[in-house]
Design a protein around this motif. Structure first.
Motif, PDB file in Angstrom:
ATOM      1  N   LYS A  50      -9.579  13.132  -2.783  1.00 17.96           N
ATOM      2  CA  LYS A  50      -8.873  11.866  -2.928  1.00 17.96           C
ATOM      3  C   LYS A  50      -9.188  11.231  -4.273  1.00 17.96           C
ATOM      4  O   LYS A  50     -10.103  11.656  -4.985  1.00 17.96           O
ATOM      5  N   LYS A  51      -8.438  10.195  -4.620  1.00 16.36           N
ATOM      6  CA  LYS A  51      -8.757   9.397  -5.787  1.00 16.36           C
ATOM      7  C   LYS A  51      -9.921   8.450  -5.454  1.00 16.36           C
ATOM      8  O   LYS A  51     -10.099   8.074  -4.293  1.00 16.36           O
ATOM      9  N   ASP A  53     -10.177   5.327  -5.792  1.00 13.31           N
ATOM     10  CA  ASP A  53      -9.736   4.058  -5.223  1.00 13.31           C
ATOM     11  C   ASP A  53      -8.847   4.227  -3.997  1.00 13.31           C
ATOM     12  O   ASP A  53      -8.249   3.266  -3.525  1.00 13.31           O
ATOM     13  N   GLU A  54      -8.752   5.418  -3.459  1.00 19.62           N
ATOM     14  CA  GLU A  54      -7.964   5.666  -2.254  1.00 19.62           C
ATOM     15  C   GLU A  54      -8.843   5.608  -1.008  1.00 19.62           C
ATOM     16  O   GLU A  54     -10.035   5.912  -1.053  1.00 19.62           O
ATOM     17  N   LYS A  55      -8.223   5.245   0.108  1.00 20.78           N
ATOM     18  CA  LYS A  55      -8.841   5.369   1.413  1.00 20.78           C
ATOM     19  C   LYS A  55      -8.182   6.532   2.152  1.00 20.78           C
ATOM     20  O   LYS A  55      -6.974   6.765   2.034  1.00 20.78           O
ATOM     21  N   VAL A  68       0.852  -1.179   0.000  1.00 15.89           N
ATOM     22  CA  VAL A  68       0.000   0.000   0.000  1.00 15.89           C
ATOM     23  C   VAL A  68       0.890   1.233   0.000  1.00 15.89           C
ATOM     24  O   VAL A  68       1.861   1.316   0.755  1.00 15.89           O
ATOM     25  N   THR A 110     -14.719  11.096  -4.537  1.00 13.94           N
ATOM     26  CA  THR A 110     -13.454  11.831  -4.489  1.00 13.94           C
ATOM     27  C   THR A 110     -13.389  12.871  -3.376  1.00 13.94           C
ATOM     28  O   THR A 110     -12.435  13.642  -3.324  1.00 13.94           O
ATOM     29  N   GLU A 139      -3.359   3.843  -0.936  1.00 15.42           N
ATOM     30  CA  GLU A 139      -3.659   3.344  -2.262  1.00 15.42           C
ATOM     31  C   GLU A 139      -2.959   2.004  -2.459  1.00 15.42           C
ATOM     32  O   GLU A 139      -1.774   1.875  -2.189  1.00 15.42           O
ATOM     33  N   ARG A 140      -3.699   1.000  -2.915  1.00 21.82           N
ATOM     34  CA  ARG A 140      -3.124  -0.321  -3.110  1.00 21.82           C
ATOM     35  C   ARG A 140      -2.120  -0.320  -4.268  1.00 21.82           C
ATOM     36  O   ARG A 140      -2.340   0.292  -5.303  1.00 21.82           O
TER      37      ARG A 140
END
Length: 329
Positions: free
Chosen positions: A284-285, A287-289, A256, A304, A325-326
């Protein structure tokens, strides 16, 4: 009266090898802070934080009977030689407005060593305080320093005596400051502290709302992590069950990317408080946490944007916002 717009920053670094991720030094970014000024109320603050841009809108009201004329200052955190070579250009896109009028800013760059201002001494020999390196011209000038300049530089620790096995006699940059040969006995070490600030005059008429806003690009910290390392390294993330679920199953094979930035919200307490209407929006993106410590509701208003609000807000701790982010090898 004098006000200070305190700001910090977080230093960036490449993610690096997944096998050995480590957090990078970060310095916090902050907001407007006055000195000894309690007659101006911070009524509203809109803080929008993203990894590319930080935007802040303020609404102030002078509750006194007389106008307050002062200077607003936006100082960067002190830059040092171990990472300060990045300093040239940092926050160079800082802009500020009163209403729709862009404010003309004055930039000041000063250098200090052992608490003494050495700006003029560095400029005299062609050194730029915010670069921590010497140009070819400055290197040539170092070989012709007069004795008074040598004595002054030695007094503040910038001029050091060479040892018999000293290898620092040519320009280089390792983990520490650049070093340049002056003569057979001495070399100059670029280990001063650089202080940069932007300033402008500001008037707060009695009883009127004054709307100020500023915008700049932050420099964020970055590291790689997995679920185990994250828990050990980032204990101040206030990670909830949803973040744990996001991290689970991504230990070892999948990493991550952790990006973070800090923001000083307690600087608001130097104004008349509480802040009647405070809003934080984190960009944020999809797919982000995002995770950060907050006493209250945090809501995801879109794929977002994350939002947190408070009325009559008196900040008692700073914000440190993490983006996860993964990543796959």
């Amino acid at each position: 009266m004098r006000m200070s717009l305190l700001v910090g920053m977080v230093l960036a670094a490449a993610l690096g090898a997944y096998a050995n991720p480590r957090p990078i030094l970060s310095l916090p970014a902050g907001g407007l802070q006055p000195r000894l000024e309690r007659s101006v109320l911070l009524e509203k603050e809109r803080l929008r934080i993203g990894k590319q841009t930080v935007q802040v809108e303020y609404e102030f009201r002078n509750t006194g009977s007389e106008a307050v004329s002062t200077e607003v200052e936006f100082p960067l955190p002190a830059l040092h030689s171990d990472w300060g070579w990045r300093g040239e250009g940092l926050f160079s896109n800082f802009r500020a407005w009163e209403g729709d009028r862009e404010i003309a800013l004055t930039k000041e760059v000063r250098a200090f060593a052992r608490g003494e201002d050495v700006t003029d001494a560095l400029l005299k020999i062609g050194l730029t305080p915010e670069r921590f390196k010497a140009s070819e011209g400055a290197q040539a000038a170092l070989k012709h320093l007069d004795e008074a300049t040598k004595a002054g530089l030695a007094r503040v620790g910038l001029l050091v005596r060479n040892s018999a096995d000293d290898t620092r006699l040519v320009p280089q940059f390792r983990e520490g400051p650049s070093t340049y040969r002056v003569d057979e006995d001495y070399c100059l070490v670029c280990n001063w502290e650089c202080r940069i600030s932007y300033r402008w005059p500001q008037v707060f008429p009695p009883g009127e709302a004054v709307r100020l806003r500023h915008r700049y690009s932050p420099v964020v910290g970055e590291s790689g992590s997995d679920s185990v390392m994250f828990a050990e390294q980032f204990k101040d993330a206030c990670a909830g069950p949803d973040l744990k679920a996001f991290m689970d199953g991504h230990q070892g094979e999948n990493m991550v990317r952790v990006t973070w930035l800090e923001y000083l919200v307690t600087t608001a307490n130097a104004w008349q408080t509480p802040i009647r209407d405070f809003e934080l929006v984190v960009e944020k993106k999809p797919d982000e946490k995002v995770t950060f410590c907050w006493d209250g509701k945090i809501e995801e208003i879109s794929q977002t944007e994350i939002r947190a609000r408070k009325n009559d807000f008196v900040p008692d701790r700073e914000l440190k916002i993490y983006f996860l982010e993964r990543l796959k090898r």
